[in-house]
Design a protein around this motif. Structure first.
Motif, PDB file in Angstrom:
ATOM      1  N   THR A 231     -37.088  53.774 -28.845  1.00  0.00           N
ATOM      2  CA  THR A 231     -37.659  53.369 -27.353  1.00  0.00           C
ATOM      3  C   THR A 231     -37.737  51.933 -26.884  1.00  0.00           C
ATOM      4  N   HIS A 232     -37.760  51.675 -25.616  1.00  0.00           N
ATOM      5  CA  HIS A 232     -38.391  50.257 -25.269  1.00  0.00           C
ATOM      6  C   HIS A 232     -39.797  50.359 -24.836  1.00  0.00           C
ATOM      7  N   TYR A 233     -40.443  51.418 -24.580  1.00  0.00           N
ATOM      8  CA  TYR A 233     -41.615  51.389 -23.731  1.00  0.00           C
ATOM      9  C   TYR A 233     -42.742  52.331 -24.464  1.00  0.00           C
TER      10      TYR A 233
ATOM     11  N   ARG B 288     -20.372  47.497 -39.906  1.00  0.00           N
ATOM     12  CA  ARG B 288     -19.419  46.844 -39.175  1.00  0.00           C
ATOM     13  C   ARG B 288     -18.793  47.920 -37.963  1.00  0.00           C
ATOM     14  N   VAL B 289     -18.641  47.247 -36.875  1.00  0.00           N
ATOM     15  CA  VAL B 289     -17.922  47.788 -35.806  1.00  0.00           C
ATOM     16  C   VAL B 289     -16.856  46.978 -35.431  1.00  0.00           C
ATOM     17  N   GLU B 290     -15.710  47.189 -35.652  1.00  0.00           N
ATOM     18  CA  GLU B 290     -14.343  46.520 -35.117  1.00  0.00           C
ATOM     19  C   GLU B 290     -14.685  44.939 -35.575  1.00  0.00           C
ATOM     20  N   GLU B 291     -14.750  44.984 -37.085  1.00  0.00           N
ATOM     21  CA  GLU B 291     -14.819  43.781 -37.776  1.00  0.00           C
ATOM     22  C   GLU B 291     -16.093  43.030 -37.359  1.00  0.00           C
ATOM     23  N   ARG B 292     -16.738  43.353 -36.676  1.00  0.00           N
ATOM     24  CA  ARG B 292     -18.315  42.567 -36.289  1.00  0.00           C
ATOM     25  C   ARG B 292     -19.319  43.092 -37.055  1.00  0.00           C
ATOM     26  N   GLU B 293     -20.121  42.602 -37.995  1.00  0.00           N
ATOM     27  CA  GLU B 293     -21.316  43.219 -38.485  1.00  0.00           C
ATOM     28  C   GLU B 293     -22.492  43.492 -37.584  1.00  0.00           C
ATOM     29  N   ILE B 294     -22.829  44.776 -37.649  1.00  0.00           N
ATOM     30  CA  ILE B 294     -23.995  44.947 -36.469  1.00  0.00           C
ATOM     31  C   ILE B 294     -25.324  45.165 -37.299  1.00  0.00           C
ATOM     32  N   LEU B 295     -25.526  45.951 -38.386  1.00  0.00           N
ATOM     33  CA  LEU B 295     -26.501  46.126 -38.900  1.00  0.00           C
ATOM     34  C   LEU B 295     -26.375  45.029 -40.434  1.00  0.00           C
TER      35      LEU B 295
ATOM     36  N   ASP C  84     -33.134  59.208 -29.145  1.00  0.00           N
ATOM     37  CA  ASP C  84     -32.571  57.634 -28.956  1.00  0.00           C
ATOM     38  C   ASP C  84     -32.854  57.469 -27.464  1.00  0.00           C
ATOM     39  N   GLU C  85     -33.971  56.753 -27.092  1.00  0.00           N
ATOM     40  CA  GLU C  85     -34.261  56.729 -25.794  1.00  0.00           C
ATOM     41  C   GLU C  85     -34.522  57.965 -24.926  1.00  0.00           C
ATOM     42  N   MET C  86     -35.085  58.745 -25.297  1.00  0.00           N
ATOM     43  CA  MET C  86     -35.350  60.013 -24.759  1.00  0.00           C
ATOM     44  C   MET C  86     -36.001  59.918 -23.502  1.00  0.00           C
TER      45      MET C  86
ATOM     46  N   PRO D  17     -35.154  44.833 -29.027  1.00  0.00           N
ATOM     47  CA  PRO D  17     -34.300  44.087 -27.911  1.00  0.00           C
ATOM     48  C   PRO D  17     -33.166  44.867 -27.840  1.00  0.00           C
ATOM     49  N   ASN D  18     -32.431  44.996 -26.534  1.00  0.00           N
ATOM     50  CA  ASN D  18     -31.057  45.234 -26.307  1.00  0.00           C
ATOM     51  C   ASN D  18     -30.325  44.827 -27.274  1.00  0.00           C
ATOM     52  N   GLY D  19     -29.347  45.657 -27.787  1.00  0.00           N
ATOM     53  CA  GLY D  19     -28.230  45.004 -28.680  1.00  0.00           C
ATOM     54  C   GLY D  19     -28.714  44.850 -30.030  1.00  0.00           C
ATOM     55  N   SER D  20     -29.955  45.247 -30.530  1.00  0.00           N
ATOM     56  CA  SER D  20     -30.432  44.904 -31.860  1.00  0.00           C
ATOM     57  C   SER D  20     -29.831  45.847 -32.768  1.00  0.00           C
ATOM     58  N   GLY D  21     -29.111  46.865 -32.404  1.00  0.00           N
ATOM     59  CA  GLY D  21     -28.567  47.968 -33.317  1.00  0.00           C
ATOM     60  C   GLY D  21     -29.197  49.122 -33.602  1.00  0.00           C
ATOM     61  N   LYS D  22     -30.189  49.569 -32.555  1.00  0.00           N
ATOM     62  CA  LYS D  22     -30.979  51.039 -32.773  1.00  0.00           C
ATOM     63  C   LYS D  22     -29.910  52.023 -32.620  1.00  0.00           C
ATOM     64  N   SER D  23     -29.203  52.106 -31.678  1.00  0.00           N
ATOM     65  CA  SER D  23     -28.044  53.024 -31.599  1.00  0.00           C
ATOM     66  C   SER D  23     -27.234  53.064 -32.588  1.00  0.00           C
ATOM     67  N   THR D  24     -26.871  51.928 -32.835  1.00  0.00           N
ATOM     68  CA  THR D  24     -25.807  51.990 -34.064  1.00  0.00           C
ATOM     69  C   THR D  24     -26.169  52.674 -35.296  1.00  0.00           C
ATOM     70  N   LEU D  25     -27.691  52.289 -35.591  1.00  0.00           N
ATOM     71  CA  LEU D  25     -28.414  53.183 -36.819  1.00  0.00           C
ATOM     72  C   LEU D  25     -28.292  54.644 -36.699  1.00  0.00           C
TER      73      LEU D  25
END
Ligand SMILES: Nc1ncnc2c1ncn2[C@@H]1O[C@H](COP(=O)(O)OP(=O)(O)OP(=O)(O)O)[C@@H](O)[C@H]1O
Ligand SMILES: [Mg+2]
Lengths: 250, 434
Positions: free
Chosen positions: A204-206, A12-19, A172-174, A37-45
């Motif tokens: 990565t996205h690409y 969770r981040v600030e009360e919101r579950e991300i993973l 992370d997205e190098m 996709p953007n916001g799916s939680g990759k950086s969070t992981l």
């Protein structure tokens, strides 16, 4: 042998579950790609693995070489061999890059009970690595990442990876913000670090990056979970069809 | 000193402070009269407290309570300890002038080497010829007390055009516990001269001592001066230092103070830009921990047109320490085209750390550019995390960022050896946090 085991991780981040219960196993020597996709939680992981504060792990566990990673402070994780190349490396004015590199490397060695590097050995090593990455020496005299271009910042991350010799590298997205030449230099730097003892997680996205750093396994993340895993052909499939098919699965 | 009397009331104890010391204070009858008058001023005002505007944040009555009796002249054991301290704190290559518990010690000083470069006398030798040494334009209780009680000091004069290759370092060493040292010095810098003056305050085994120092500086036209102060006192000491600086025309004056010790410290500087075309740069650094209280109060008086002043004050405040910065820029009616700015930056390392900041602009001219700014905050979490993720333990990561913050001020010291010396003091402060 499993190097990294993420089991049913809920964050969770600030009360919101991300993973929402993420599971991922990376064996020694393997290269895994994570797309999604953007916001799916990759950086969070990646942040949770590195130990960034502000994330609340509500369930699940992360084992690294069989040890509970979540019990360790970020510097302990680094000394054990976890390295996260940041999506957005910060600038640290007033801390000369050379001084930072030496302090960090010696702190890791000290934590592992190894001898600190002597100054000549250290300088030799930095010179070698920076040369192979096309990093000019005078860049290392500046503050950490201060005034570095996007590409230079990413190369500086790869430089540290080469210097610290971690057993797990999370990138992370190098590839973001890199031109084609810079991408090739950075990717060559990463490939040079491939070894049977070292694993990598490439976010990565690409597909393009994966032409250079060819993965053993590709995972698709969506809405805080790994929704599909496959071989390197999965990345090509995604490039063609996008993520729409996984949105429902998540 | 009569302890029984001291306990009966502050008024009695205070005059006892002077009468018991008077026999040891240098100067003939003319000087004694000036001292007595100064002491009466001190008695009338008493120790500064929070209802005195200039001392609002540094209430010496609450923080210090009483002035300790005058330290005895240093004995052989004290001088031996002082000699060790000189070794530890001397800047390599500098010409040293050493005061131990307020007494000049020639044996520990480089009087001969200095003689080729500057005129030197002690305060003790000079007072009878120049009782004006005890007088200053600004008088507060602590300055008056200093005039009354000053036992010794250095009187330096640097000739017109002299280019001093090495810094002159005035080292104040405290060896006497639970006692006060009062010193007063004068530095005259000739026209077109170039000099670096360093003042160092340290202890040699002494605890709970009190320092009251005053320095009068006058700078001739076209001079280029670096004036560095290092207040590195024992953790339970008190240091009240007053500086009076008068700057001529076309001068470059770089003033730097770093406070890394003392339970209670106050640096009060009164700097007057009295000649046109001069540039003053004043950098202050307070590194405070535990329950230390450090106050830097600077009054910059633009008395003439066309001068530039820059004040940057940095504080790193840990634990329950308290840092105070009071900066006042005065621009006199004639002082057109004044460019005066001050900036305060506080780094708070604990929730209980405290910073008070009082900037004041008193502008009586209309064509000026003046301003002040302030920032305060904790260390940046994202920078800390980056360093930790690369293997630096928390305290070491903090230390790197604190060094960077303080380094911006220290970088302005031009002399390489001196800069390294100052970095060393800051590093030792950081080590005391670990
Ligand atoms: N500190 C935070 N506070 C609030 N929400 C956050 C925070 N960090 C991440 N999030 C949210 O968590 C979700 C996942 O973010 P994350 O950065 O992990 O995504 P990502 O997969 O890396 O995306 P991208 O591909 O754009 O880099 C997003 O909805 C984001 O807004
Ligand atoms: Mg991301």
């Amino acid at each position: 042998m499993a190097l990294l085991e993420v089991k049913d991780l809920k964050v969770r981040v600030e009360e919101r579950e991300i993973l929402h219960g993420l599971t991922l196993t990376v064996n020694e020597g393997e290269i895994h790609a994570i797309m999604g996709p953007n916001g799916s939680g990759k950086s969070t992981l990646s942040h949770v693995i590195a130990g960034k504060p502000g994330y609340e792990v509500t369930d699940g566990q992360i084992l690294f070489k069989g040890e509970d990673l979540l019990e360790m402070s970020p510097d302990e994780r680094a000394a054990k061999g976890v390295f996260l190349a940041f999506q957005y490396p910060v600038e640290i004015p007033g801390v000369a890059t050379m001084n930072f590199l030496r302090t960090a490397l010696n702190a890791q060695r000290k934590a592992r009970g190894e001898d600190e590097y002597s100054t000549p050995d250290f300088l030799k090593k930095v010179r070698e690595v920076s040369k192979s990455l096309n990093i000019p020496q005078d860049m290392l005299k500046r503050g950490v990442n201060v005034g570095f271009s996007g590409g230079e910042k990413k190369r500086n991350e790869v430089l540290q990876m080469a210097l610290f010799e971690p057993s797990l590298c999370i990138l992370d997205e190098m590839d973001s913000g890199l031109d084609i030449d810079a991408l090739r230099i950075a990717a060559d730097g990463v490939n040079a670090l491939r070894s049977p003892k070292r694993s990598m997680v490439v976010i990565t996205h690409y597909q393009r990056l994966l032409n250079y750093i060819v993965p053993d396994v590709v995972h698709v993340m969506s809405k805080g979970r790994v929704v599909k895993s496959g071989g390197k052909e999965l990345a090509l499939e995604l490039e063609a069809s996008g993520y729409a098919q996984f949105e429902d699965a998540a | 000193m009569n302890v029984a009397v001291a306990k009966t009331g502050k008024g009695r104890a205070v005059s006892d402070l002077f009468t018991s010391a008077e026999g040891r204070l240098p100067g003939s009858s003319g000087v004694t009269a000036v001292r007595r008058e100064a002491f009466e001023t001190y008695e009338r005002l008493g120790l500064p407290h929070r209802r005195i505007e200039e001392w609002k944040y540094t209430d010496l009555r609450a923080l210090v309570g009483e002035v300790l009796p005058l330290a005895a002249a240093p004995d052989a054991a004290a001088l031996k300890r002082a000699a060790e301290a000189v070794k530890a704190h001397a800047i390599s290559g500098a010409r040293k002038l050493v005061l131990v518990d307020g007494a000049f010690v020639a044996d520990l000083s480089d009087v001969k080497a200095l003689a080729a470069e500057a005129g030197f006398r002690t305060l003790r030798e000079t007072l009878d010829k120049d009782a004006g040494l005890l007088k200053t334009a600004t008088v507060d209780a602590m300055i008056a007390l200093n005039a009354a009680m000053a036992t010794d000091g250095v009187v330096l004069s640097i000739a017109d055009g002299a280019q001093l290759s090495a810094p002159i370092q005035i080292i104040h060493i405290a060896t006497a516990a639970s006692a006060s040292a009062f010193s007063r010095s004068k530095v005259t810098i000739g026209k077109g001269a170039r000099a670096t003056i360093v003042e160092t305050f340290v202890a040699a085994g002494a605890a709970a001592y009190q320092i009251n120092d005053a320095v009068l500086v006058s700078v001739g036209d076209g001079a280029d001066v670096a004036h560095i102060r290092l207040m590195d006192d024992a953790p339970d000491a008190v240091n009240v230092s007053s500086q009076f600086v008068t700057i001529g025309a076309n001068v470059k004056y770089n003033f730097f103070n770093m406070t890394t010790g003392a339970a209670v410290s106050r640096l009060q500087g009164f700097i007057t830009l009295a000649g046109e075309g001069s540039e003053l740069s004043a950098n202050g650094v307070n590194l405070l921990q535990k329950t230390e209280h450090g106050d830097t109060t600077l009054v910059v008086d633009h008395a003439v047109p066309n001068c530039v002043s820059r004040e940057v004050f940095r504080a790193v405040i840990d634990d329950r320490a308290h840092s105070v910065f009071q900066g006042r820029i005065i621009v006199r009616p004639d002082a057109q085209k004044t460019d005066g700015k001050m900036m305060t930056r506080a780094l708070l390392l604990s929730d209980e750390a405290e910073a008070d900041n009082k900037p004041e602009l008193e502008i009586f001219a209309d064509d000026v550019s003046c301003g002040h700014g302030a920032t305060a905050g904790a260390l940046d979490d994202s920078l800390l995390f980056y360093l930790k993720a690369r293997g630096l333990p928390e305290k070491q990561a903090q230390a790197l960022l604190i060094q960077a913050f303080v380094g911006e001020a220290i970088e302005q010291i031009a002399d390489d050896g001196l800069r390294e010396h100052v970095i060393g003091i800051a590093e030792r402060w950081l080590e005391r946090r670990q």
